[in-house]
Design a protein around this motif. Structure first.
Motif, PDB file in Angstrom:
ATOM      1  N   ASP A 281       0.859  -1.187   0.000  1.00  0.00           N
ATOM      2  CA  ASP A 281       0.000   0.000   0.000  1.00  0.00           C
ATOM      3  C   ASP A 281       0.894   1.236   0.000  1.00  0.00           C
ATOM      4  O   ASP A 281       1.638   1.491   0.955  1.00  0.00           O
ATOM      5  CB  ASP A 281      -0.911  -0.023   1.227  1.00  0.00           C
ATOM      6  N   PRO A 284       0.415   6.005   2.158  1.00  0.00           N
ATOM      7  CA  PRO A 284       1.194   6.871   3.068  1.00  0.00           C
ATOM      8  C   PRO A 284       2.434   7.456   2.379  1.00  0.00           C
ATOM      9  O   PRO A 284       2.769   8.626   2.592  1.00  0.00           O
ATOM     10  CB  PRO A 284       1.563   5.935   4.216  1.00  0.00           C
ATOM     11  N   ARG A 464       6.732  -2.313   5.381  1.00  0.00           N
ATOM     12  CA  ARG A 464       6.598  -1.509   6.609  1.00  0.00           C
ATOM     13  C   ARG A 464       7.278  -0.149   6.452  1.00  0.00           C
ATOM     14  O   ARG A 464       6.729   0.883   6.863  1.00  0.00           O
ATOM     15  CB  ARG A 464       7.209  -2.266   7.782  1.00  0.00           C
ATOM     16  N   GLN A 467       5.275   2.200   4.246  1.00  0.00           N
ATOM     17  CA  GLN A 467       4.050   2.690   4.905  1.00  0.00           C
ATOM     18  C   GLN A 467       4.372   3.629   6.066  1.00  0.00           C
ATOM     19  O   GLN A 467       3.453   4.190   6.664  1.00  0.00           O
ATOM     20  CB  GLN A 467       3.223   1.502   5.380  1.00  0.00           C
TER      21      GLN A 467
END
Length: 472
Positions: A281, A284, A464, A467
């Motif tokens: 994703d 962010p 991680r 994001q």
């Protein structure tokens, strides 16, 4: 006496062509200075010196094809200064102070008396030139010839002190002033070979833009600036390779394709690959990137590639089992994270030079280093350390429209990371369906060094970090 040898500039390199010497016998070279230009099957590379010293002899002439490890030149290390023998102390210096042996109250010290004032030094009389009456009235005493010479040479007579009778400005005074104010021609930084070629080809070095260290003019710069048709290749002793150094583009592309094919065949044959992928994703990261670029100047703005590369480098630091080399049937961890970046060349083929210590670079620094590295790769100005030090490689084909890429490991490395294009996808976040930017990250890894659990840990670390872009 040390030897400067033909280095290995990649796992697929067995030999190289010495194109040009950037230093000659008698010159002092330092460790890390580029001293030669070598042509491999993939590109032309500046090779750095391995030690500091004076180059005493050149063993290989330009234009020669030599195997890796062949001595190219002799380098004499700097002589160590002999240590001066310690001066023996006298018996008086070895004798302890009188109060050192006695216990009790140390002897009283009387304040030293003030030294006598030095005798005044006589100051010699300095003769002062007294201007003549004509000079005091603003008139310069000078003859017609002196005035004519001053006008031609741009000398201001009012600034001169005439040496003639009564302060009269003479012809000699004007000529000396003109010689003193004449500025010498600028000294152009250039290699000795470039100066010799410039003299032979009739090229003015002041008009040539240098591409060497500290903008020094190199032989290749002089040849590009030479007027008319390409001059015939100079003899070997001049320090440049003969005509074969300028390969036709078709032949060079074919040689590069053969080298890549041989290396990838070896990699597929010898390395037991395993492959993993995950969808990250990027909301962010892209949100942080847009905010950063909105607040930054044009020169400080970042591309998504900077975030992807930094995340790959930081994850390699967290999972060091994938950052290193498989040699002699065992894994050797890399000394630092030197991130290889696959760069496609305009004439075809690709190279993968390294961003050294990429995990420690701030994002603006990494973006600048990436831009410079790609430019040097496509103009044939890479350094030897940049093509041989990569500990893990990243290939990013997102700008080509590809969404998923599974690469082949570049031996002796043990992993290759792939990133595709950032695309908008419908996905569920916190139980709600929405559209988010995502990217597919892949890993090709060597099963001899790691297994899927380690690879999964690496891709999890990449996701991680992306994001949490403020941690990059």
């Amino acid at each position: 006496m040390g030897e400067f040898t033909m280095p290995s500039l990649g796992a697929d390199m067995d030999e190289g062509v010495l194109l040009e010497w950037l230093a000659g016998p008698g010159e002092l070279v330092h460790k890390g200075d580029p001293v030669a230009v070598v042509e491999t099957a993939k590109s032309t590379i500046e090779v750095e010196c391995f030690e500091t010293g004076t180059m005493t002899e050149v063993l290989v002439e330009p234009g020669t094809t030599v195997p890796v490890g062949t001595p190219l030149a002799l380098i004499e290390p700097p002589a160590e200064k002999p240590r001066e023998p310690e001066k023996p102390r006298t018996a008086k210096e070895r004798r302890p102070a009188p109060h050192a042996k006695k216990k009790g109250k140390p002897p009283e010290h009387k304040p030293p008396s003030s030294p006598p004032e030095p005798a005044p030094v006589p100051v010699p009389a300095i003769p002062v030139a007294v201007p003549s009456a004509a000079q005091q009235r603003g008139h310069i005493e000078a003859g017609p010839l002196a005035r004519h010479l001053a006008e031609q040479s741009g000398v201001d007579l009012a600034t001169l002190h005439g040496s003639g009778p009564g302060g009269r400005v003479t012809r000699t005074d004007v000529e000396e002033a003109a010689a003193a104010q004449a500025t010498p021609p600028p000294r152009v930084r250039a290699t000795p070979l470039a100066r010799r070629l410039a003299a032979e080809l009739g090229v003015d070095l002041t008009t040539v833009t240098g591409t060497g260290k500290e903008s020094a003019v190199r032989a290749a710069d002089v040849r590009r600036a030479a007027p008319g048709p390409a001059a015939p290749a100079p003899p070997a002793h001049v320090g440049v390779a003969p005509e074969r150094s300028a390969r036709p583009s078709e032949a060079r592309t074919a040689a590069m394709r053969q080298a890549i094919a041989a290396l990838m065949t070896r990699a597929n044959r010898d390395i037991p690959h395993y492959y993993l992928s995950t969808t990250v994703d990027m909301f962010p990261a892209m949100d942080w990137l847009h905010d950063h670029n909105r607040r930054s100047t044009v020169g400080e703005r970042l591309l998504p590639a900077a975030l992807l590369l930094k995340a790959a480098a930081r994850a390699a630091r967290e999972v060091p089992e994938l950052n290193g080399f498989w040699t002699d049937d065992h894994f050797t961890a890399g000394e630092g994270v030197h991130l290889g970046v696959a760069v496609s060349l305009r004439g075809g083929g690709l190279v993968a030079p390294a961003l050294r210590h990429a995990d420690t670079l701030a994002l603006p620094e990494l973006m600048t280093a990436l831009t410079e590295l790609v430019t040097r790769a496509r103009t044939g100005r890479l350094r030897g350390s940049e093509v041989s030090d990569a500990t893990i490689t990243v290939t990013n084909l997102g700008d080509q429209g590809v969404e998923t890429v599974f690469g082949v490991i570049y031996p002796p490395q043990v992993a290759l990371v792939g990133f595709g294009r950032v695309v908008d996808r419908a996905c569920a976040v916190d139980g709600l369906l929405g559209v988010r930017p995502v990217v597919t990250a892949t890993l090709s890894a060597d099963h001899r060094a790691t297994d899927g659990a380690v690879g999964a840990r690496y891709l999890t670390a990449v996701a991680r970090l992306l994001q949490n872009p403020e941690q990059l």
